[in-house]
Design an enzyme around this catalytic site. Structure first.
Site, PDB file in Angstrom:
ATOM      1  N   GLU A   1      -0.323   1.870  -3.414  1.00  0.00           N
ATOM      2  CA  GLU A   1      -1.644   2.082  -2.817  1.00  0.00           C
ATOM      3  C   GLU A   1      -2.155   3.492  -3.102  1.00  0.00           C
ATOM      4  O   GLU A   1      -3.284   3.678  -3.555  1.00  0.00           O
ATOM      5  CB  GLU A   1      -1.542   1.841  -1.315  1.00  0.00           C
ATOM      6  CG  GLU A   1      -2.828   2.056  -0.544  1.00  0.00           C
ATOM      7  CD  GLU A   1      -2.625   1.922   0.956  1.00  0.00           C
ATOM      8  OE1 GLU A   1      -3.636   1.794   1.663  1.00  0.00           O
ATOM      9  OE2 GLU A   1      -1.460   1.967   1.427  1.00  0.00           O
ATOM     10  N   HIS A   2      -1.333   4.500  -2.796  1.00  0.00           N
ATOM     11  CA  HIS A   2      -1.708   5.904  -3.005  1.00  0.00           C
ATOM     12  C   HIS A   2      -0.711   6.552  -3.961  1.00  0.00           C
ATOM     13  O   HIS A   2       0.496   6.357  -3.825  1.00  0.00           O
ATOM     14  CB  HIS A   2      -1.661   6.699  -1.690  1.00  0.00           C
ATOM     15  CG  HIS A   2      -2.448   6.095  -0.569  1.00  0.00           C
ATOM     16  ND1 HIS A   2      -1.848   5.380   0.454  1.00  0.00           N
ATOM     17  CD2 HIS A   2      -3.769   6.115  -0.298  1.00  0.00           C
ATOM     18  CE1 HIS A   2      -2.783   4.990   1.309  1.00  0.00           C
ATOM     19  NE2 HIS A   2      -3.953   5.412   0.874  1.00  0.00           N
TER      20      HIS A   2
END
Length: 431
Positions: free
Chosen positions: A324-325
């Site tokens: 995600e990040h």
């Protein structure tokens, strides 16, 4: 917490085990959610009232929050919080405003006019969690792109356990231009938005994160309405060299670990000594961190440190994990960034902690999880727009391309298709 070295003989199977780690809720809630949705669809407000009373211990006369109540609660926020919300809204709006696409229209060599028009959705529902995940930043990230896209009706649902709510959530809704707010949570909120009730007009699309029941409800109503995604536990992957302050990287890893016991934080580094310093820093911070219970569970059960031969080796690993990040805490982050194909959002350099993106960086913080960054993107203005294409043939254009359409229709065995073109071609010959 898992420690892997790419030089180890068992690295490949152990890494694949990490890739396939399923951190979503293992309890099957589909039956319970199906029942809740069926009751809301059949009984409307009465069912919503019953579920709210049962789960949130709250039974208001009306779930619709009045403008006066919203203003009263928002006024409880400090000037500092209000200013921070305004700054965040300004930066988020600026980034998303630049995403607005242009319509397309042209005439081709056959004389056919072709085009594509972008049209905003009419009404959108935003689910905002309560409890541990009551985040005003999520209100901004979900509502502002919808407003910028041109959505006229933005409906927000937020649970109020025991009749209580975070004032900053309502202040954020004011800033973002939310048009209606209802004090409903859980699968019953998703049902009310999708099917409508006596007092809630149904929407066209539902966005926003929630627990396992909300995620399953969104899955089940998809088709009746659109949805953004099925959100899973938070993730962060940090690529860092030995030039970093290990304490900084430790805080970055814990920034996602504190979200959820099922969240995942991964460090990839080319220095074993630096890796050990980061691990020690994480353990030290956890001793005094207020969110220690959640963060520690996440770190111990799902955290990982991967030691690579060099930073170039991190890229194929990262693309497989599709996190995600991604933080790139290295000297030349752009070089690595150009090779990344599967990630929700990138945070470049040593002075760009992921938390900046969570609140006011500008890009959206609603991002693909559970490896869905292989095929999905973060929330944007495009999620609140539809594309409508058009064609226009004049007599000459139809005469140029029509017979080929007749041929293809006959090849597919669809005589009415062929006839609808052929009859016009014949009419033009008879003129």
């Amino acid at each position: 917490m898992l420690v892997l070295k790419t030089t180890d003989k068992e690295f490949s199977p152990r890494f694949q085990s990490l890739v396939s780690d399923r951190r979503e809720a293992t309890v099957d809630v589909s039956g319970t959610v199906r029942d809740i949705l069926a009751h809301v669809k059949a009984r409307g407000d009465a069912a919503v009232q019953e579920y709210t009373s049962r789960f949130d211990h709250y039974r208001p006369h009306s779930h619709h929050l009045s403008a006066a109540f919203i203003a009263e609660q928002a006024a409880k926020c400090s000037d500092e919080v209000k200013a921070a919300l305004e700054l965040a809204a300004e930066r988020i709006s600026s980034f998303h405003q630049k995403q607005l696409p242009q319509d397309i229209g042209y005439t081709d060599t056959a004389g056919v006019k072709l085009g594509l028009n972008w049209v905003a959705l009419s009404q959108v529902g935003i689910y905002v969690p309560g409890g541990r995940a009551s985040y005003p930043s999520s209100v901004l990230m979900n509502a502002l792109p919808a407003k910028i896209a041109g959505v006229e009706r933005i409906v927000m649902t937020v649970p109020m356990p025991h009749g209580e709510i975070n004032p900053a959530v309502l202040a954020a809704a004011q800033v973002a231009g939310v048009t209606e707010i209802y004090s409903i949570g859980g699968a019953q909120a998703v049902g009310a938005l999708a099917y409508g009730t006596e007092t809630i007009t149904p929407v066209d699309k539902i966005v926003g994160p929630g627990n396992a029941y909300v995620a399953e409800a969104k899955r089940q109503v998809f088709g009746t309405v659109g949805i953004d995604s099925i959100a899973g536990p938070s993730e962060i992957l940090v690529v860092a060299d030995r030039q970093n302050n290990p304490e900084w990287i430790a805080w970055d890893l814990l920034s996602q670990a504190e979200h959820d016991p099922s969240a995942q934080s991964i460090l990839i580094t080319d220095s074993e000594s630096f890796a050990q310093q980061v691990i020690a820093a994480v353990e030290q911070i956890l001793t005094t961190l207020p969110s220690q219970k959640v963060a520690s569970s996440s770190w111990q059960n799902h955290g990982a440190v991967i030691i690579v031969r060099d930073l170039a080796e991190s890229i194929p690993l990262l693309n497989q994990l599709a996190p995600e990040h991604v933080e790139l805490c290295v000297d030349n982050p752009q070089l690595l960034a150009s090779q990344i194909k599967c990630a929700g959002s990138l945070f470049l350099g040593r002075y760009t902690p992921e938390a900046i993106g969570d609140y006011l960086g500008g890009p959206n913080h609603v991002l693909p999880t559970s490896r869905s960054a292989r095929f999905a993107s973060g929330l944007s203005v495009y999620d609140f727009l539809k594309r409508i294409t058009y064609l226009e043939c004049n007599q000459a254009a139809l005469q140029k391309i029509g017979q080929s359409a007749v041929t293809l229709a006959e090849t597919e065995g669809l005589p009415a298709h062929a006839g609808s073109v052929a009859v016009r071609l014949q009419g033009l010959k008879d003129m």
